[in-house]
Design an enzyme around this catalytic site. Structure first.
Site, PDB file in Angstrom:
ATOM      1  N   HIS A   8       0.989  -1.090  -0.054  1.00  0.00           N
ATOM      2  CA  HIS A   8      -0.046  -0.149  -0.005  1.00  0.00           C
ATOM      3  C   HIS A   8       1.028   1.227   0.248  1.00  0.00           C
ATOM      4  CE1 HIS A   8      -3.596  -1.979   1.090  1.00  0.00           C
ATOM      5  NE2 HIS A   8      -3.094  -2.936   1.944  1.00  0.00           N
ATOM      6  N   ASN A   9       2.078   0.963   0.234  1.00  0.00           N
ATOM      7  CA  ASN A   9       3.210   2.317   0.330  1.00  0.00           C
ATOM      8  C   ASN A   9       3.435   2.761  -1.201  1.00  0.00           C
ATOM      9  OD1 ASN A   9       5.542   3.576   0.638  1.00  0.00           O
ATOM     10  ND2 ASN A   9       6.285   2.332   2.244  1.00  0.00           N
ATOM     11  N   ASN A  11       5.365   5.300  -1.715  1.00  0.00           N
ATOM     12  CA  ASN A  11       6.890   5.486  -1.879  1.00  0.00           C
ATOM     13  C   ASN A  11       7.373   4.440  -2.721  1.00  0.00           C
ATOM     14  OD1 ASN A  11       7.986   8.131  -0.881  1.00  0.00           O
ATOM     15  ND2 ASN A  11       6.758   7.641   0.760  1.00  0.00           N
ATOM     16  N   ASP A  68       9.907  -7.490   1.718  1.00  0.00           N
ATOM     17  CA  ASP A  68      10.223  -7.320   2.888  1.00  0.00           C
ATOM     18  C   ASP A  68      11.683  -6.948   3.369  1.00  0.00           C
ATOM     19  OD1 ASP A  68       8.510  -7.370   5.414  1.00  0.00           O
ATOM     20  OD2 ASP A  68      10.341  -8.279   6.397  1.00  0.00           O
ATOM     21  N   THR A  69      11.603  -5.855   3.931  1.00  0.00           N
ATOM     22  CA  THR A  69      12.976  -5.061   4.252  1.00  0.00           C
ATOM     23  C   THR A  69      13.221  -4.828   5.785  1.00  0.00           C
ATOM     24  OG1 THR A  69      12.896  -3.554   2.244  1.00  0.00           O
ATOM     25  CG2 THR A  69      14.466  -2.923   3.820  1.00  0.00           C
ATOM     26  N   TYR A 150      14.086   4.940   7.437  1.00  0.00           N
ATOM     27  CA  TYR A 150      15.118   5.185   8.264  1.00  0.00           C
ATOM     28  C   TYR A 150      16.067   6.006   7.300  1.00  0.00           C
ATOM     29  CZ  TYR A 150      13.844   1.656  11.632  1.00  0.00           C
ATOM     30  OH  TYR A 150      13.216   1.168  12.789  1.00  0.00           O
ATOM     31  N   ASP A 151      15.408   6.608   5.978  1.00  0.00           N
ATOM     32  CA  ASP A 151      16.531   7.186   5.069  1.00  0.00           C
ATOM     33  C   ASP A 151      17.199   8.307   5.406  1.00  0.00           C
ATOM     34  OD1 ASP A 151      15.816   5.573   2.857  1.00  0.00           O
ATOM     35  OD2 ASP A 151      14.236   6.729   2.145  1.00  0.00           O
ATOM     36  N   HIS A 176      19.145  -1.258  -1.557  1.00  0.00           N
ATOM     37  CA  HIS A 176      18.776  -2.664  -1.341  1.00  0.00           C
ATOM     38  C   HIS A 176      17.486  -2.968  -2.177  1.00  0.00           C
ATOM     39  CE1 HIS A 176      17.114   0.446   1.147  1.00  0.00           C
ATOM     40  NE2 HIS A 176      15.983  -0.453   1.311  1.00  0.00           N
TER      41      HIS A 176
HETATM   42  P1  IMP Z   1       8.937  -3.147   4.627  1.00  0.00           P
HETATM   43  O1  IMP Z   1       9.139  -4.646   4.937  1.00  0.00           O
HETATM   44  O2  IMP Z   1       9.279  -2.897   3.472  1.00  0.00           O
HETATM   45  O3  IMP Z   1       7.595  -2.648   5.086  1.00  0.00           O
HETATM   46  O4  IMP Z   1       9.876  -2.372   5.677  1.00  0.00           O
HETATM   47  C1  IMP Z   1       9.997  -2.461   7.033  1.00  0.00           C
HETATM   48  C2  IMP Z   1      10.464  -1.007   7.583  1.00  0.00           C
HETATM   49  O5  IMP Z   1      11.826  -0.846   7.219  1.00  0.00           O
HETATM   50  C3  IMP Z   1       9.716   0.149   7.158  1.00  0.00           C
HETATM   51  O6  IMP Z   1       8.624   0.242   7.998  1.00  0.00           O
HETATM   52  C4  IMP Z   1      10.749   1.288   7.297  1.00  0.00           C
HETATM   53  O7  IMP Z   1      11.044   1.751   8.460  1.00  0.00           O
HETATM   54  C5  IMP Z   1      11.952   0.318   6.850  1.00  0.00           C
HETATM   55  N1  IMP Z   1      12.434   0.674   5.408  1.00  0.00           N
HETATM   56  C6  IMP Z   1      12.012  -0.330   4.259  1.00  0.00           C
HETATM   57  N2  IMP Z   1      12.558   0.190   3.309  1.00  0.00           N
HETATM   58  C7  IMP Z   1      13.326   1.336   3.638  1.00  0.00           C
HETATM   59  C8  IMP Z   1      14.213   2.277   2.791  1.00  0.00           C
HETATM   60  O8  IMP Z   1      14.117   2.024   1.555  1.00  0.00           O
HETATM   61  N3  IMP Z   1      14.577   3.307   3.364  1.00  0.00           N
HETATM   62  C9  IMP Z   1      14.544   3.430   4.816  1.00  0.00           C
HETATM   63  N4  IMP Z   1      13.734   2.676   5.598  1.00  0.00           N
HETATM   64  C10 IMP Z   1      13.347   1.715   4.935  1.00  0.00           C
END
Ligand code: IMP
Length: 190
Positions: A8-9, A11, A68-69, A150-151, A176
């Site tokens: 849903h993000n 960005n 997932d990040t 955290y950018d 990444h």
């Molecule tokens: P998600 O699994 O992509 O939703 O990432 C989990 C969390 O990691 C997010 O809520 C952000 O706080 C952080 N995150 C993920 N991708 C990025 C990025 O590209 N830049 C900065 N923070 C990120």
């Protein structure tokens, strides 16, 4: 070809759309009418990407991928890692997450960190994983207004700028998610 990107993000969708070949139509979760919360209960980044992709496949019967990040900080033994979104609590507050990270790293010499993205693809019955890693350091204070998460406090190696100071295209070259996506796109092009 149509592919669902399980997010849903806005960005993230923009970052991904900018890199994707024009002959693949990307649909977000909003586009397919998926507004329920997808469980992210795995204890690894890979596991959560797989959970999200499988959820879309099972409930919407469409080819899809999910990412997932996690931000892994060396001096914090890999934390926040799989807990990156909810580091400061269940409310997913980016600014509170950064505050907690900076507080936990106060007076620490070693500020090495890395972002890791895993993309799980479900395509015509096949399941595949693609990974991208970006090594860098955690700054002592926020720099820049761009991006999300955290950018503002992450500076990739070989760069004078934080992710927060980069336009989307420049960030994608280092990031990444950019690396994992290029691996995915290379596979889809075959
Ligand atoms: P998600 O699994 O992509 O939703 O990432 C989990 C969390 O990691 C997010 O809520 C952000 O706080 C952080 N995150 C993920 N991708 C990025 C990025 O590209 N830049 C900065 N923070 C990120």
């Amino acid at each position: 070809m149509k592919l669902v990107f399980a997010t849903h993000n806005k960005n993230k969708l923009q970052e991904v759309q900018a890199l994707f070949p024009k002959d693949i139509t990307l649909l977000s979760l909003d586009d397919i009418g998926c507004f329920e919360e997808i469980p992210e209960t795995a204890d690894t980044i890979d596991g959560n990407a797989i959970l999200k992709a499988n959820f879309v496949k099972e409930h919407y019967h469409m080819d899809c991928f999910a990412d997932d990040t996690g931000l892994e900080v060396k001096a914090l033994n890999g934390e926040p890692g799989v807990h990156s979104a909810r580091y400061a609590g269940t409310h997913k507050d980016n600014e509170a997450n950064i505050d907690k990270l900076l507080a936990n790293l106060e007076n620490r010499e070693n500020r090495e960190a890395r972002f890791k993205t895993v993309i799980a693809l479900n395509l015509e019955g096949h399941e595949l994983l693609f990974t991208g890693v970006c090594e860098g350091t955690i700054l002592k204070e926020r720099k820049g207004e761009h991006g999300f998460g955290y950018d503002a406090v992450f500076q990739p190696n070989n760069s004078e700028k934080s992710f927060g100071e980069m336009e989307m295209e420049e960030k994608s070259k280092h990031s990444h998610r950019g690396k994992a996506l290029r691996n995915l796109i290379e596979y889809l092009a075959k």
